[in-house]
Design a protein around this motif. Structure first.
Motif, short mmCIF file in Angstrom:
data_model
loop_
_atom_site.label_atom_id
_atom_site.label_comp_id
_atom_site.label_asym_id
_atom_site.label_seq_id
_atom_site.Cartn_x
_atom_site.Cartn_y
_atom_site.Cartn_z
N CYS A 125 0.84 -1.21 0.00
CA CYS A 125 0.00 0.00 0.00
C CYS A 125 0.87 1.25 0.00
O CYS A 125 0.57 2.23 -0.70
N ALA A 126 1.93 1.24 0.78
CA ALA A 126 2.82 2.40 0.86
C ALA A 126 3.52 2.65 -0.48
O ALA A 126 3.63 3.79 -0.93
N GLU A 127 3.97 1.59 -1.12
CA GLU A 127 4.62 1.74 -2.42
C GLU A 127 3.64 2.28 -3.46
O GLU A 127 3.99 3.16 -4.25
N ARG A 128 2.40 1.77 -3.44
CA ARG A 128 1.39 2.29 -4.37
C ARG A 128 1.07 3.75 -4.08
O ARG A 128 0.83 4.53 -5.00
N SER A 167 -3.71 7.15 -3.83
CA SER A 167 -5.14 6.83 -3.88
C SER A 167 -5.69 6.83 -2.46
O SER A 167 -4.97 6.55 -1.50
N GLN A 168 -6.96 7.14 -2.34
CA GLN A 168 -7.61 7.16 -1.04
C GLN A 168 -7.66 5.76 -0.43
O GLN A 168 -7.58 5.60 0.78
N HIS A 169 -7.77 4.75 -1.27
CA HIS A 169 -7.80 3.37 -0.79
C HIS A 169 -6.53 3.04 -0.01
O HIS A 169 -6.58 2.47 1.09
N SER A 170 -5.37 3.38 -0.55
CA SER A 170 -4.10 3.10 0.14
C SER A 170 -4.01 3.87 1.46
O SER A 170 -3.58 3.32 2.47
N ILE A 171 -4.44 5.12 1.44
CA ILE A 171 -4.42 5.93 2.66
C ILE A 171 -5.33 5.31 3.73
O ILE A 171 -4.93 5.16 4.89
N GLU A 174 -6.37 2.17 3.99
CA GLU A 174 -5.85 0.87 4.45
C GLU A 174 -4.73 1.08 5.47
O GLU A 174 -4.71 0.40 6.50
N ILE A 175 -3.82 1.99 5.19
CA ILE A 175 -2.72 2.23 6.14
C ILE A 175 -3.29 2.79 7.44
O ILE A 175 -2.92 2.33 8.53
N ASN A 176 -4.18 3.76 7.35
CA ASN A 176 -4.80 4.33 8.56
C ASN A 176 -5.47 3.26 9.39
O ASN A 176 -5.29 3.19 10.61
N GLN A 177 -6.28 2.41 8.76
CA GLN A 177 -7.03 1.39 9.50
C GLN A 177 -6.11 0.37 10.16
O GLN A 177 -6.33 -0.02 11.31
N ARG A 178 -5.09 -0.05 9.47
CA ARG A 178 -4.22 -1.10 10.02
C ARG A 178 -3.28 -0.56 11.09
O ARG A 178 -2.93 -1.28 12.02
#
Length: 146
Positions: free
Chosen positions: A80-83, A89-93, A95-99
């Motif tokens: 996610c960080a590399e993407r 993208s908001q999706h990567s942001i 996912e990182i926030n949630q995890r």
């Protein structure tokens, strides 16, 4: 027969040539900020998310080769960080926030993360910040589905 062996060997012995480039993965760091305050009022400094252990016993290494769901999740976060660096993208942001938030105690603080790369210049280790998220209320992240 030689043709059959040449087709079979790549399935047994992996090739590392499937990577386009070999580069360091970004590290994820986070901090908690008091609500309504600026980033200067952070509860603590930047902390590495899920730091690697300094030492592992032989038994722990062998066990991790067979079962290591935490490392699988860490690899997903690296992806996610590399993407996020290549094509934000908001999706990567999210996912990182949630995890990252999943491992934190519930509170009224805001969570902010950043992606850093470490490189060696001579004997010094230089930290380069590539991305810094905007603070998001921790309670809002922890309520959302994963």
């Amino acid at each position: 027969m030689l043709r059959l062996i040449s087709l079979f060997l790549p399935t047994v012995i992996p090739s590392w040539r499937f990577f386009n480039t070999v580069a360091p993965s970004p590290r994820i760091e986070f901090r908690l900020i008091e609500p309504g305050q600026s980033a200067a009022h952070a509860v603590g400094g930047w902390q590495e998310d899920r730091p690697r252990p300094q030492h592992l016993r032989l038994w722990q290494m062998l066990q991790r080769m067979l079962w290591n769901p935490q490392w699988n999740e860490q690899l997903y976060l690296f992806s996610c960080a590399e993407r996020l660096i290549e094509a934000p993208s908001q999706h990567s942001i999210d996912e990182i926030n949630q995890r990252v938030a999943r491992l934190l105690p519930q509170g009224a603080q805001e969570l902010q993360f950043r992606l850093v790369f470490l490189s060696r210049e001579g004997v010094r280790v230089v930290k380069l910040v590539e991305y810094e998220s905007r603070p998001v209320p921790l309670a809002q992240i922890q309520e959302g589905p994963i």
